[in-house]
Design an enzyme around this catalytic site. Structure first.
Site, PDB file in Angstrom:
ATOM      1  N   ASP A 130       0.857  -1.185   0.000  1.00  0.00           N
ATOM      2  CA  ASP A 130       0.000   0.000   0.000  1.00  0.00           C
ATOM      3  C   ASP A 130       0.894   1.235   0.000  1.00  0.00           C
ATOM      4  O   ASP A 130       1.633   1.475   0.956  1.00  0.00           O
ATOM      5  CB  ASP A 130      -0.903  -0.023   1.236  1.00  0.00           C
ATOM      6  CG  ASP A 130      -2.019   1.001   1.170  1.00  0.00           C
ATOM      7  OD1 ASP A 130      -2.059   1.773   0.194  1.00  0.00           O
ATOM      8  OD2 ASP A 130      -2.853   1.032   2.101  1.00  0.00           O
ATOM      9  N   ASP A 156      -2.846   2.595  -6.099  1.00  0.00           N
ATOM     10  CA  ASP A 156      -1.863   2.701  -5.020  1.00  0.00           C
ATOM     11  C   ASP A 156      -1.760   1.461  -4.129  1.00  0.00           C
ATOM     12  O   ASP A 156      -1.040   1.506  -3.129  1.00  0.00           O
ATOM     13  CB  ASP A 156      -2.155   3.928  -4.154  1.00  0.00           C
ATOM     14  CG  ASP A 156      -3.560   3.899  -3.546  1.00  0.00           C
ATOM     15  OD1 ASP A 156      -4.361   3.033  -3.929  1.00  0.00           O
ATOM     16  OD2 ASP A 156      -3.850   4.754  -2.687  1.00  0.00           O
ATOM     17  N   GLU A 157      -2.436   0.366  -4.458  1.00  0.00           N
ATOM     18  CA  GLU A 157      -2.268  -0.826  -3.629  1.00  0.00           C
ATOM     19  C   GLU A 157      -2.531  -2.082  -4.440  1.00  0.00           C
ATOM     20  O   GLU A 157      -3.258  -2.065  -5.434  1.00  0.00           O
ATOM     21  CB  GLU A 157      -3.176  -0.789  -2.398  1.00  0.00           C
ATOM     22  CG  GLU A 157      -4.655  -0.763  -2.683  1.00  0.00           C
ATOM     23  CD  GLU A 157      -5.490  -0.821  -1.419  1.00  0.00           C
ATOM     24  OE1 GLU A 157      -5.158  -1.633  -0.529  1.00  0.00           O
ATOM     25  OE2 GLU A 157      -6.477  -0.069  -1.327  1.00  0.00           O
TER      26      GLU A 157
END
Length: 358
Positions: free
Chosen positions: A20, A114-115
């Site tokens: 993350d 983003d993850e």
């Protein structure tokens, strides 16, 4: 910062890493503009209907968080620096992060820009443990992209997700199978991904505040209160999650819903529909594709589920447009003014490649 509950495991067990990126959009802005470093940065358009896409950790100290109305963020942190989002740039950085992941495994399941989940049970670099893989990935992201990422290592996706949040920002935490029974029970039940405020409130009503309390309930009791979702809660409370990492799983829909404390008529759902639309809009901005269809979901007092959808000729280009469509869909529900509802949800679906950046 590194915490560890892991020892080498039998090959039959999965080794899952959840990575993350820390305050991704805000961190990219701070990296690319030195004047923003150490400052409370809020990635959002200013305006009454705008919502926060991301907040730097300096801004989070004032209570600012993503999906919050921008006007609320401005009130909480008057000194915040508002930066309009640049999704083309964030997508390019996300591709660079993905390239680092691919050096280690092809089993990558992105959740957003983003993850992502990575299955490193067998990794390309020959590293002996999942922890070493996570350490290498975080180091490469820092050295090559000048960004930080937090990572969680565990035998399944559910536990890896919890672990990645344990030492944020810039942290690594590992959960070993033999320690699941001691690690999970003390945690608040809200730590379970997907357990929101409404579900948490319903669990409190039956005496459940921790995952240990949840474990103490028999499966029939959970199914009585939560239906099929009761089995899901029963398994997660025991650290059971058999869902595999699915590479390149395309997003089919994004939604948010809430259950009322008391059943209400349709005419009183305006404010909640607006808030849910803001959440959905903020989340959808993390996608590399754009949604064309807007969906309104309603559950009546009698638990009947109704859905209404609309696909405009041009996809919604703003939170305001999405909200307006969601509100207009109520007009296609004709059950009379006396009908009461217990739940409302807003969603988007029918994703297509983005032709331009908003």
């Amino acid at each position: 910062m590194t915490g560890s509950l892991l020892e080498p495991q039998p090959a039959a067990l999965r080794k899952i890493v959840h990575v993350d990126m820390d305050a991704f959009y805000a961190s990219v802005e701070q990296r690319d503009d030195p004047a923003l470093r150490g400052k409370p940065v809020v990635v959002a358009w200013k305006g009454k209907r705008s919502v926060v896409c991301a907040a730097s950790y300096e801004a989070r100290q004032f209570g600012v968080h993503s999906a919050m109305p921008a006007v609320t963020a401005e009130r909480l942190c008057p000194q915040a620096i508002f930066v309009p989002p640049d999704f083309a740039r964030y997508k390019a950085v996300s591709r660079a992060v993905r390239e680092i992941f691919q050096r280690h495994t092809d089993l990558i399941e992105p959740l957003s820009l983003d993850e992502a989940y990575l299955d490193v049970t067998e990794n390309k670099t020959g590293l002996s443990t999942a922890t070493k893989v996570a350490i290498a990935i975080r180091r490469q992201i820092r050295e090559e992209l000048s960004l930080t990422a937090s990572a969680g290592v565990a035998p399944n996706k559910f536990l890896a997700k919890i672990a990645s949040d344990w030492h944020k920002p810039d942290g690594l935490f590992v959960i070993q199978p033999k320690d699941i029974d001691s690690f999970l029970p003390p945690l608040p039940v809200g730590r379970i991904p997907g357990v929101g405020k409404v579900t948490e409130s319903r669990l409190r009503q039956i005496g459940v505040r921790t995952i240990g309390d949840l474990r103490a309930l028999a499966l029939p009791i959970l199914e009585f209160h939560f239906g099929r979702y009761g089995l899901h809660l029963y398994e997660l409370a025991r650290g059971i999650d058999n869902n595999p990492v699915t590479p390149d799983k395309p997003t089919k829909s994004i939604s948010a819903e809430d259950t009322f404390e008391q059943d209400i008529p349709l005419s009183e759902t305006d404010d909640l529909i607006k808030r849910l639309a803001e959440k959905v809009w903020s989340t959808s901005r993390r996608e590399s594709r754009i949604a064309r269809t807007v969906v309104l979901k309603l559950k009546t007092r009698e638990f009947d589920i109704l859905t209404r959808s609309y696909t405009p000729s041009v996809p919604p280009a703003s939170c305001e447009e999405l909200t307006a469509i969601a509100l207009s869909l109520r007009e296609r529900v004709d059950l009379g003014p006396d009908k009461l509802f217990r739940l409302v949800g807003v969603g988007v679906s029918n994703f297509r490649e983005m032709q331009h950046t908003p």
